[in-house]
Design a protein around this motif. Structure first.
Motif, mmCIF file in Angstrom:
data_model
loop_
_atom_site.group_PDB
_atom_site.id
_atom_site.type_symbol
_atom_site.label_atom_id
_atom_site.label_comp_id
_atom_site.label_asym_id
_atom_site.label_seq_id
_atom_site.Cartn_x
_atom_site.Cartn_y
_atom_site.Cartn_z
ATOM 1 N N ASN A 491 0.946 -1.245 0.346
ATOM 2 C CA ASN A 491 0.086 -0.316 0.136
ATOM 3 C C ASN A 491 0.496 1.341 -0.319
ATOM 4 O OD1 ASN A 491 -2.085 -1.580 -0.072
ATOM 5 N ND2 ASN A 491 -3.049 -1.016 2.294
ATOM 6 N N ALA A 495 1.463 4.040 -2.620
ATOM 7 C CA ALA A 495 0.884 5.790 -2.585
ATOM 8 C C ALA A 495 1.667 6.655 -3.108
ATOM 9 C CB ALA A 495 0.699 5.575 -0.629
ATOM 10 N N LEU A 526 -3.172 11.142 3.766
ATOM 11 C CA LEU A 526 -4.676 10.820 4.485
ATOM 12 C C LEU A 526 -5.463 11.709 4.311
ATOM 13 C CD1 LEU A 526 -3.878 7.562 6.681
ATOM 14 C CD2 LEU A 526 -3.776 7.326 4.060
ATOM 15 N N SER A 527 -5.850 12.150 3.723
ATOM 16 C CA SER A 527 -7.372 12.908 3.751
ATOM 17 C C SER A 527 -8.442 12.624 5.041
ATOM 18 C CB SER A 527 -7.821 13.307 2.709
ATOM 19 O OG SER A 527 -8.875 11.836 2.080
ATOM 20 N N GLN A 529 -10.755 12.557 4.962
ATOM 21 C CA GLN A 529 -12.417 11.823 4.668
ATOM 22 C C GLN A 529 -11.376 10.129 4.723
ATOM 23 O OE1 GLN A 529 -13.267 12.807 1.179
ATOM 24 N NE2 GLN A 529 -15.568 11.039 1.152
ATOM 25 N N VAL A 530 -10.529 10.275 4.232
ATOM 26 C CA VAL A 530 -10.074 8.957 4.299
ATOM 27 C C VAL A 530 -9.599 8.443 5.100
ATOM 28 C CG1 VAL A 530 -7.974 7.357 3.256
ATOM 29 C CG2 VAL A 530 -9.129 9.053 1.513
ATOM 30 N N LEU A 534 -11.126 4.256 7.286
ATOM 31 C CA LEU A 534 -9.902 4.117 6.433
ATOM 32 C C LEU A 534 -9.982 2.174 6.332
ATOM 33 C CD1 LEU A 534 -6.735 4.104 5.282
ATOM 34 C CD2 LEU A 534 -6.082 4.104 7.276
ATOM 35 N N PHE A 539 -13.824 0.081 1.041
ATOM 36 C CA PHE A 539 -13.348 1.280 0.880
ATOM 37 C C PHE A 539 -11.691 1.132 0.911
ATOM 38 C CE2 PHE A 539 -10.892 5.048 2.746
ATOM 39 C CZ PHE A 539 -11.923 6.397 1.789
ATOM 40 N N THR A 540 -11.757 1.701 -0.689
ATOM 41 C CA THR A 540 -10.817 1.735 -1.046
ATOM 42 C C THR A 540 -9.735 3.566 -1.541
ATOM 43 O OG1 THR A 540 -8.966 0.714 -2.846
ATOM 44 C CG2 THR A 540 -11.583 1.114 -3.054
ATOM 45 N N THR A 541 -8.978 3.913 -2.313
ATOM 46 C CA THR A 541 -8.370 5.253 -3.148
ATOM 47 C C THR A 541 -8.075 4.841 -4.154
ATOM 48 O OG1 THR A 541 -6.868 5.753 -2.161
ATOM 49 C CG2 THR A 541 -8.293 6.759 -0.642
ATOM 50 N N LYS A 542 -7.701 3.550 -4.673
ATOM 51 C CA LYS A 542 -6.622 2.799 -5.469
ATOM 52 C C LYS A 542 -7.964 2.868 -6.701
ATOM 53 C CE LYS A 542 -3.963 -0.074 -3.002
ATOM 54 N NZ LYS A 542 -3.045 -1.739 -3.540
ATOM 55 N N GLY A 549 -10.805 -2.591 -1.360
ATOM 56 C CA GLY A 549 -10.609 -2.038 -0.117
ATOM 57 C C GLY A 549 -10.673 -2.719 0.918
#
Length: 588
Positions: A491, A495, A526-527, A529-530, A534, A539-542, A549
């Motif tokens: 991860n 990132a 990390l924002s 919201q993230v 987390l 839940f994923t930002t990818k 996620g």
């Protein structure tokens, strides 16, 4: 006198005509029998391929959500509500979590039932048709989940009146089942695909009731007359509402196996093929029109009869024989070509379906083998080179009558052999699925193993990893610790994909009771919201296609099982994940 035809000639001609007619009819009947059976066999072969394909599609559609209730049941807010059902705050948290999970996963509904079957929270808690307050203890999926199993049950919703598949799993506290988490998924898209592709399929339950069908008028009708026990069970569970006796088939017969012709109540005849889906207790049925096989048989019977008539006529009329013979050969060739083309299309289609399935499985295998092979090749190549050098040196020392130096080299060779054996053993252990075993584990071995496995990914990303040497020991499961650390490192590398500096630092800090292993990247951080979501499942930002996620959610579950903690924060720049473990005494 009047000339007349001799009586014996008339009788001979009559016998010849009778024999010719019998031969023509026999040939036509034989041609019909062979062609009809061959057409039925071809329909069966093609139907088997269709059923297998649609069975995989159905299983894939259900399997996506089979483990979802168990994963949702790990949410602390749901357990808290079952333990304190009168708490407004816990009720609000559980409702919001189920609503969020329903939106992210695409299920129709998600809801929580206590041990008595009463719905305590639901994703539709704000809607007029909310499940909250309704008791579903009579549903089989609730009863199976309370028995500790995953329950799957297709039915019409007693609250919404909408059909769907219900999947339920137990929520445990120690050895006690506190309640049940259930989700409802919509399978009408599968039924719509059958209609669009004009595929006459139907899905039947264990009693033979069709609940999904390309023919809407067949839905919720049984193939045969229901027994009194089956009818009572359907009415008790309210599976299809107020179901009545309305069988499709006449006369009554057994459920079809691979092939069987049935006559429906509306006088329609079908060739039926069935495929049991034992894991769900369902059966997929394909209804084919046998009139196609009859038409093929009649066509071939007419051609064979015609050829026989032409052959007999050609025996009497030589000049016409050659012309009829050419027509007969052309007709045979055309028939053989049609049959060959049809067989080739069936074989090609079957091969395509098989190849598609094999390719999907092989791709998954090659992805994992590619990741492992690079790390293992790097780890083993250096010991092999050293083994060669030490063996040559040992021989030289023996020739020089220096057994002490030779013995030292042989001990080094033994150590290298142990190292390569541990590498192979580590790979085998990493592939096994075993329960967590807490014992003293050296962090140096966990870090080195994770770095070995992530090496191909690190090299492809152009990243650098700084890892410390350490003699610290912790309590945990070495294989699962490697899995968590490997996930955090991957991860972190992902990132930093858009960063100029791709450096990842592994740091250690320790107290008398605890050891904290930190993984820090130099990415965007990390924002808020993230950070808030987390460790939530799905839940994923990818980008789409690069992650489901589930990595951090599963890592959190593994860490909790070992009595450890996993947290995240921003490190300016980048993000840092801290894995805190119980410290163990150092070993030799």
């Amino acid at each position: 006198m009047t000339a007349c035809t001799p009586r014996s000639s008339v009788l001979s001609l009559s016998r010849a005509l009778v024999v010719a007619a019998v031969l023509v009819l026999a040939a036509a009947w034989l041609g019909y029998t062979v062609a009809h059976q061959r057409a039925l066999d071809e329909m069966q072969t093609e139907g088997t391929a269709q059923i297998e394909y649609h069975t995989r599609e159905l299983l894939n559609a259900v399997a996506r959500f089979t483990n979802l209730p168990a994963l949702l049941g790990a949410e602390a807010s749901l357990v808290a509500l079952l333990q304190s059902p009168d708490s407004p705050a816990r009720l609000r948290a559980a409702n919001h979590y189920l609503s969020f999970a329903q939106g992210r996963t695409g299920v129709s509904f998600a809801y929580l039932l206590d041990s008595q079957g009463l719905t305590r929270a639901a994703s539709n808690w704000q809607r007029p048709d909310s499940f909250v307050g309704f008791n579903y203890a009579f549903r089989p999926y609730f009863q199976e989940a309370m028995a500790g199993k995953t329950g799957v049950f297709y039915a019409i919703g007693v609250t919404t009146g909408e059909p769907g598949a219900f999947i339920a799993a137990p929520i445990r506290s120690g050895n006690q089942v506190l309640g049940v988490v259930a989700v409802k998924i919509d399978l009408t898209a599968i039924e719509d695909s059958w209609v669009r592709s004009n595929t006459p399929l139907a899905l039947a339950d264990r009693f033979g009731v069709l609940f999904l069908s390309a023919q809407p008028l067949w839905r919720y009708r049984s193939l045969d007359t229901l027994s009194a026990v089956a009818l009572a069970e359907l009415q008790r569970t309210r599976q299809y509402g107020d179901i009545v006796q309305h069988p499709l088939r006449t006369p009554v017969g057994p459920m079809p196996g691979r092939q069987g012709q049935i006559l429906l109540a509306d006088r329609q005849e079908f060739l039926v093929q069935g495929r049991p889906i034992d894991s769900l207790g369902w059966q997929l049925l394909l209804f084919s029109d046998p009139r196609h096989a009859v038409s093929q048989g009649l066509l071939v019977a007419g051609m064979v009869g015609l050829m026989m008539a032409l052959t007999l006529a050609g025996a009497a009329l030589g000049w016409q024989f050659r012309r009829r013979r050419a027509e007969r050969l052309a007709a045979r060739h055309e028939l053989a070509q049609v049959v060959a083309e049809l067989e080739q299309r069936i074989a090609t289609r079957t091969a395509e379906l098989t190849a598609a399935n094999d390719t999907a499985v092989q791709t998954g295998k090659l992805a994992l083998l590619g990741q492992m092979a690079a790390g293992i090749s790097h780890e083993i190549s250096q010991p092999l080179a050293a083994l060669r050098t030490l063996a040559d040196n040992a021989g030289a020392f023996l020739n020089r009558d220096n057994p002490g130096a030779a013995s030292s080299n042989l001990r080094l060779i033994g150590g290298l052999c142990d190292r390569m054996g541990s590498i192979v053993g580590e790979l085998k252990a990493f592939a096994r699925k075993e329960p967590a075993r807490l014992q003293p584990v050296p962090l140096s071995g966990v870090i080195s193993s994770a770095l070995m496995l992530v090496e191909p990914h690190r090299h492809a990303a152009g990243a650098r990893i700084h890892a410390p040497s350490t003699s610290l020991w912790v309590f945990g499961d070495s294989i699962r610790l490697e899995q968590v650390l490997l996930n955090l490192i991957r991860n972190g590398i992902d990132a930093m994909e858009d960063q100029a500096l791709r450096q990842l630092d592994i740091q250690l800090s320790a107290t008398a009771a605890e050891v904290t292993l930190s993984v820090r990247d130099h990415g965007p951080g990390l924002s808020p919201q993230v950070r808030a979501h987390l460790f939530e499942p799905f839940f994923t930002t990818k980008p789409s296609g690069k992650g489901l996620g589930l990595g951090l959610a599963l890592s959190q579950t593994i860490v909790n099982e070992m009595g450890a903690t996993l947290s995240a924060c921003n490190a300016e720049p980048g993000a840092r994940f801290d894995l805190t473990l119980r410290r163990a005494p150092e070993h030799e």
